[in-house]
Motif scaffolding. Structure first.
Motif, PDB file in Angstrom:
ATOM      1  N   MET A  22       0.243  -1.729   0.423  1.00 54.90           N
ATOM      2  CA  MET A  22      -0.043  -0.259   0.093  1.00 54.90           C
ATOM      3  C   MET A  22       0.985   0.978   0.313  1.00 54.90           C
ATOM      4  O   MET A  22       2.095   1.476   0.446  1.00 54.90           O
ATOM      5  CB  MET A  22      -0.834  -0.222   1.308  1.00 54.90           C
ATOM      6  CG  MET A  22      -1.572   1.599   1.415  1.00 54.90           C
ATOM      7  SD  MET A  22      -3.192   1.608   0.284  1.00 54.90           S
ATOM      8  CE  MET A  22      -4.035  -0.109   0.010  1.00 54.90           C
ATOM      9  N   ASN A  23       0.260   2.222  -0.878  1.00 50.09           N
ATOM     10  CA  ASN A  23       0.916   3.832  -1.114  1.00 50.09           C
ATOM     11  C   ASN A  23       0.215   4.053  -1.605  1.00 50.09           C
ATOM     12  O   ASN A  23      -0.938   4.208  -1.978  1.00 50.09           O
ATOM     13  CB  ASN A  23       2.347   2.794  -0.913  1.00 50.09           C
ATOM     14  CG  ASN A  23       2.388   3.281  -3.199  1.00 50.09           C
ATOM     15  OD1 ASN A  23       1.648   2.999  -3.627  1.00 50.09           O
ATOM     16  ND2 ASN A  23       3.921   2.519  -3.825  1.00 50.09           N
ATOM     17  N   ALA A  24       1.217   5.512  -1.803  1.00 52.15           N
ATOM     18  CA  ALA A  24       0.402   7.236  -1.961  1.00 52.15           C
ATOM     19  C   ALA A  24      -0.448   6.604  -3.492  1.00 52.15           C
ATOM     20  O   ALA A  24      -2.095   6.517  -4.265  1.00 52.15           O
ATOM     21  CB  ALA A  24       1.023   8.426  -2.127  1.00 52.15           C
ATOM     22  N   THR A  25       0.418   5.847  -4.667  1.00 50.48           N
ATOM     23  CA  THR A  25       0.426   5.154  -6.424  1.00 50.48           C
ATOM     24  C   THR A  25      -1.407   4.573  -5.955  1.00 50.48           C
ATOM     25  O   THR A  25      -2.167   4.736  -6.854  1.00 50.48           O
ATOM     26  CB  THR A  25       1.069   4.251  -6.633  1.00 50.48           C
ATOM     27  OG1 THR A  25       2.288   5.521  -6.176  1.00 50.48           O
ATOM     28  CG2 THR A  25       0.638   4.525  -8.322  1.00 50.48           C
ATOM     29  N   VAL A  26      -1.148   3.036  -5.340  1.00 49.20           N
ATOM     30  CA  VAL A  26      -2.148   2.688  -4.811  1.00 49.20           C
ATOM     31  C   VAL A  26      -3.129   3.484  -4.341  1.00 49.20           C
ATOM     32  O   VAL A  26      -4.197   2.893  -5.035  1.00 49.20           O
ATOM     33  CB  VAL A  26      -1.912   0.963  -4.164  1.00 49.20           C
ATOM     34  CG1 VAL A  26      -2.655   0.083  -3.363  1.00 49.20           C
ATOM     35  CG2 VAL A  26      -0.539   0.833  -4.722  1.00 49.20           C
ATOM     36  N   ARG A  27      -3.405   3.785  -3.634  1.00 49.69           N
ATOM     37  CA  ARG A  27      -4.488   4.263  -3.347  1.00 49.69           C
ATOM     38  C   ARG A  27      -4.923   5.730  -4.118  1.00 49.69           C
ATOM     39  O   ARG A  27      -6.413   5.561  -4.251  1.00 49.69           O
ATOM     40  CB  ARG A  27      -4.671   5.816  -1.977  1.00 49.69           C
ATOM     41  CG  ARG A  27      -4.411   5.082  -0.383  1.00 49.69           C
ATOM     42  CD  ARG A  27      -4.084   5.662   0.707  1.00 49.69           C
ATOM     43  NE  ARG A  27      -2.886   5.446   1.481  1.00 49.69           N
ATOM     44  CZ  ARG A  27      -3.956   4.796   2.170  1.00 49.69           C
ATOM     45  NH1 ARG A  27      -5.215   5.054   2.378  1.00 49.69           N
ATOM     46  NH2 ARG A  27      -3.536   3.770   3.946  1.00 49.69           N
ATOM     47  N   LYS A  28      -4.134   6.124  -4.933  1.00 48.92           N
ATOM     48  CA  LYS A  28      -4.933   6.641  -6.176  1.00 48.92           C
ATOM     49  C   LYS A  28      -6.142   6.225  -6.571  1.00 48.92           C
ATOM     50  O   LYS A  28      -7.234   6.172  -7.390  1.00 48.92           O
ATOM     51  CB  LYS A  28      -3.844   7.829  -6.617  1.00 48.92           C
ATOM     52  CG  LYS A  28      -4.246   9.314  -7.464  1.00 48.92           C
ATOM     53  CD  LYS A  28      -3.249   9.441  -7.973  1.00 48.92           C
ATOM     54  CE  LYS A  28      -3.746  10.942  -8.982  1.00 48.92           C
ATOM     55  NZ  LYS A  28      -2.990  11.260 -10.618  1.00 48.92           N
ATOM     56  N   VAL A  29      -5.146   5.203  -7.220  1.00 48.98           N
ATOM     57  CA  VAL A  29      -5.374   4.174  -8.479  1.00 48.98           C
ATOM     58  C   VAL A  29      -6.482   3.415  -8.035  1.00 48.98           C
ATOM     59  O   VAL A  29      -7.542   3.490  -8.641  1.00 48.98           O
ATOM     60  CB  VAL A  29      -4.396   3.141  -9.277  1.00 48.98           C
ATOM     61  CG1 VAL A  29      -5.182   2.136 -10.331  1.00 48.98           C
ATOM     62  CG2 VAL A  29      -3.092   3.785 -10.033  1.00 48.98           C
ATOM     63  N   ALA A  30      -6.827   3.111  -7.073  1.00 47.71           N
ATOM     64  CA  ALA A  30      -7.796   2.263  -6.280  1.00 47.71           C
ATOM     65  C   ALA A  30      -9.180   3.294  -5.860  1.00 47.71           C
ATOM     66  O   ALA A  30     -10.505   2.450  -5.953  1.00 47.71           O
ATOM     67  CB  ALA A  30      -7.790   2.033  -5.013  1.00 47.71           C
ATOM     68  N   ALA A  31      -9.365   4.603  -5.940  1.00 49.44           N
ATOM     69  CA  ALA A  31     -10.406   5.783  -6.152  1.00 49.44           C
ATOM     70  C   ALA A  31     -10.996   5.326  -5.506  1.00 49.44           C
ATOM     71  O   ALA A  31     -12.085   5.432  -5.415  1.00 49.44           O
ATOM     72  CB  ALA A  31     -11.178   5.560  -7.661  1.00 49.44           C
ATOM     73  N   GLY A  32     -10.502   5.211  -4.194  1.00 51.77           N
ATOM     74  CA  GLY A  32     -10.977   5.145  -2.732  1.00 51.77           C
ATOM     75  C   GLY A  32     -11.272   4.235  -2.006  1.00 51.77           C
ATOM     76  O   GLY A  32     -11.884   3.775  -0.733  1.00 51.77           O
ATOM     77  N   ALA A  33     -11.131   3.030  -3.283  1.00 46.25           N
ATOM     78  CA  ALA A  33     -11.338   1.552  -2.870  1.00 46.25           C
ATOM     79  C   ALA A  33     -10.019   1.079  -1.542  1.00 46.25           C
ATOM     80  O   ALA A  33     -10.629   0.020  -0.562  1.00 46.25           O
ATOM     81  CB  ALA A  33     -11.092  -0.003  -4.033  1.00 46.25           C
ATOM     82  N   ALA A  34      -9.385   1.550  -1.449  1.00 45.87           N
ATOM     83  CA  ALA A  34      -8.133   1.564  -0.585  1.00 45.87           C
ATOM     84  C   ALA A  34      -8.518   2.279   1.489  1.00 45.87           C
ATOM     85  O   ALA A  34      -8.420   1.433   2.393  1.00 45.87           O
ATOM     86  CB  ALA A  34      -7.288   2.392  -0.683  1.00 45.87           C
ATOM     87  N   GLU A  35      -9.876   2.243   1.007  1.00 47.06           N
ATOM     88  CA  GLU A  35     -10.535   3.526   1.919  1.00 47.06           C
ATOM     89  C   GLU A  35     -11.688   2.751   2.268  1.00 47.06           C
ATOM     90  O   GLU A  35     -12.241   2.822   3.792  1.00 47.06           O
ATOM     91  CB  GLU A  35     -10.608   4.854   1.965  1.00 47.06           C
ATOM     92  CG  GLU A  35     -10.118   5.673   1.412  1.00 47.06           C
ATOM     93  CD  GLU A  35      -7.944   6.106   1.823  1.00 47.06           C
ATOM     94  OE1 GLU A  35      -8.323   5.043   3.133  1.00 47.06           O
ATOM     95  OE2 GLU A  35      -7.136   6.235   0.782  1.00 47.06           O
ATOM     96  N   THR A  36     -12.157   1.472   1.387  1.00 48.48           N
ATOM     97  CA  THR A  36     -13.460   0.697   2.104  1.00 48.48           C
ATOM     98  C   THR A  36     -13.122  -0.413   2.296  1.00 48.48           C
ATOM     99  O   THR A  36     -14.037  -1.774   2.479  1.00 48.48           O
ATOM    100  CB  THR A  36     -14.902   1.004   0.889  1.00 48.48           C
ATOM    101  OG1 THR A  36     -13.804   1.039  -0.409  1.00 48.48           O
ATOM    102  CG2 THR A  36     -14.760   1.923   0.632  1.00 48.48           C
ATOM    103  N   THR A  37     -12.512  -1.503   1.290  1.00 42.11           N
ATOM    104  CA  THR A  37     -11.670  -2.648   1.342  1.00 42.11           C
ATOM    105  C   THR A  37     -10.446  -3.194   1.441  1.00 42.11           C
ATOM    106  O   THR A  37      -9.966  -2.150   1.701  1.00 42.11           O
ATOM    107  CB  THR A  37     -11.850  -3.494   0.250  1.00 42.11           C
ATOM    108  OG1 THR A  37     -13.334  -2.711  -0.753  1.00 42.11           O
ATOM    109  CG2 THR A  37     -11.146  -5.037  -0.422  1.00 42.11           C
ATOM    110  N   PRO A  38     -10.703  -3.425   3.121  1.00 40.87           N
ATOM    111  CA  PRO A  38      -9.988  -4.177   3.935  1.00 40.87           C
ATOM    112  C   PRO A  38      -8.749  -4.932   2.732  1.00 40.87           C
ATOM    113  O   PRO A  38      -8.826  -5.966   2.415  1.00 40.87           O
ATOM    114  CB  PRO A  38      -9.629  -4.680   5.188  1.00 40.87           C
ATOM    115  CG  PRO A  38     -11.520  -4.444   5.182  1.00 40.87           C
ATOM    116  CD  PRO A  38     -11.933  -4.706   3.398  1.00 40.87           C
TER     117      PRO A  38
END
Lengths: 245, 245
Positions: free
Chosen positions: B130-146
């Motif tokens: 997990m890093n900033a690139t992953v969070r950005k590409v995930a378009a919010g999913a990194a905040e909702t799917t563990p």
């Protein structure tokens, strides 16, 4: 490697020469055999020379000189469909209605190529066009699956319809799920732009609309992933149908 | 917008405040209503101030302050599976066996989220984290799917098996096509790394292997697109089964 293999197997006429970096013997043995069979010269250079020649681009030690695939126009699309229908195949064409991101265009080209699409159609205006980023993300597919750039997408869709394709639009509001529709026949699958979806004129030109079954909305999927899901569904139906015969 | 909507609807407890740029009234009206319902303060600022505060990052005029989703461990995975099985749902977990590219990890997270996956599992070593690139590409999913980061993937797979999941590996050499296998039940779908596929130990731990029907090879698809295709197949089977009841 995949792209080079595909080029030598399917488009050898457009390959003029190959250059390979020494020290990767195992991985490039197959490529070398294919090149010899196709009568293409292979030049071996030291790894350092390879880097000097082609820079720091990500590569797997193989460089291929290839004549670019000429862009298609409406005539080539119609002729390609006619040829496949004559051969009793069910051609399918992927249409991207205004995809903006070159990464998405490249990814869609790659998937369309892997699934055996006849061509990918994009509008000339307000859409990502072929460039270096697209070619790189497409991982060789830009050299094997033709891209047709058209000035009037609705007109092209009507032309594809006359040529014998069913025009299937992907739409989050569609009443029909993709697997309830017949995608095994000759089709053009039309995907909307990131976030925005299909334009009204495009939607009106479709023969029918389908949606994906999912917890979220189509907008919650990346357009290249949604394209992959629908191309998969078309392939699944084709495989199921031919095994049922 | 999608990510913000999902956070307010499903994870309001982790949202502390929102900031919106003026001049986007129409698009943010729904967000504002959701925030009010959840009792979250919304601060309105001028577009220029918004840009000053949050920089030139691509945004849609909404900034959300959110407590990060804590990473999961094996205990949370097992508890989550037990809870879903108890509720008579068929949990599914996505396992990525050594995906290297942060873009692919982000794209897989986004698709898993849209398809309602319980969690995404990755190994701690030799894989994108997990890093900033992953969070950005995930378009919010990194905040909702563990995301569960585990030290020994084979051990975790055995644990998931004991918890009641079938372990399904994606493998180009599999004898069974994905749509011929039962993916409607409780499953962990295991995807291999880009190019390399599943490691031998992972493959041996799977209950069964499936492949995608296509003209090329699995390697010719991007791992996030192949993941999308298999998650689609699992969803299709779930939808077909529930409508057949």
């Amino acid at each position: 490697m995949h792209a080079v293999r595909a080029l030598l197997l399917r488009h050898a006429a457009r390959v003029s020469s190959l250059t390979v970096a020494e020290g990767r013997e195992l991985r490039i043995a197959e490529i070398q055999t294919l090149a010899q069979k196709a009568g293409k010269p292979v030049k071996r250079v030291a790894a350092a020379t390879f880097k000097q020649l082609f820079g720091d681009a990500v590569h797997q030690g193989v460089y291929v000189e290839v004549t670019p695939l000429p862009p298609w126009h409406e005539e080539e699309l119609v002729a390609g469909i006619a040829a496949q229908l004559e051969a009793r195949a069910a051609p399918f064409v992927l249409v991207l209605d205004g995809v903006q991101d070159p990464h998405n265009l490249g990814a869609c080209l790659r998937t369309a190529d892997a699934c055996g699409a006849l061509a990918v159609v994009i509008p000339k205006d307000r859409a990502a066009q072929m460039n270096a980023t697209v070619r790189k993300v497409a991982a060789g597919a830009a050299e094997t699956t033709p891209l047709a750039v058209v000035t009037n997408l609705a007109r092209t869709l009507r032309l594809l319809k006359e040529a014998g394709l069913w025009i299937v639009g992907a739409d989050a509001e569609a009443s029909q799920l993709a697997h309830e529709a017949d995608l095994a026949g000759p089709i053009a699958l039309v995907m909307g732009a990131e976030g925005a979806g299909l334009r009204q004129l495009t939607r009106d030109t479709c023969d029918f609309l389908v949606r994906l079954p999912q917890a979220g909305t189509v907008e919650s999927l990346n357009v290249s992933v949604a394209t992959g899901m629908l191309l998969y569904e078309a392939m699944r139906q084709r495989v199921s149908r031919s095994s049922a015969r």
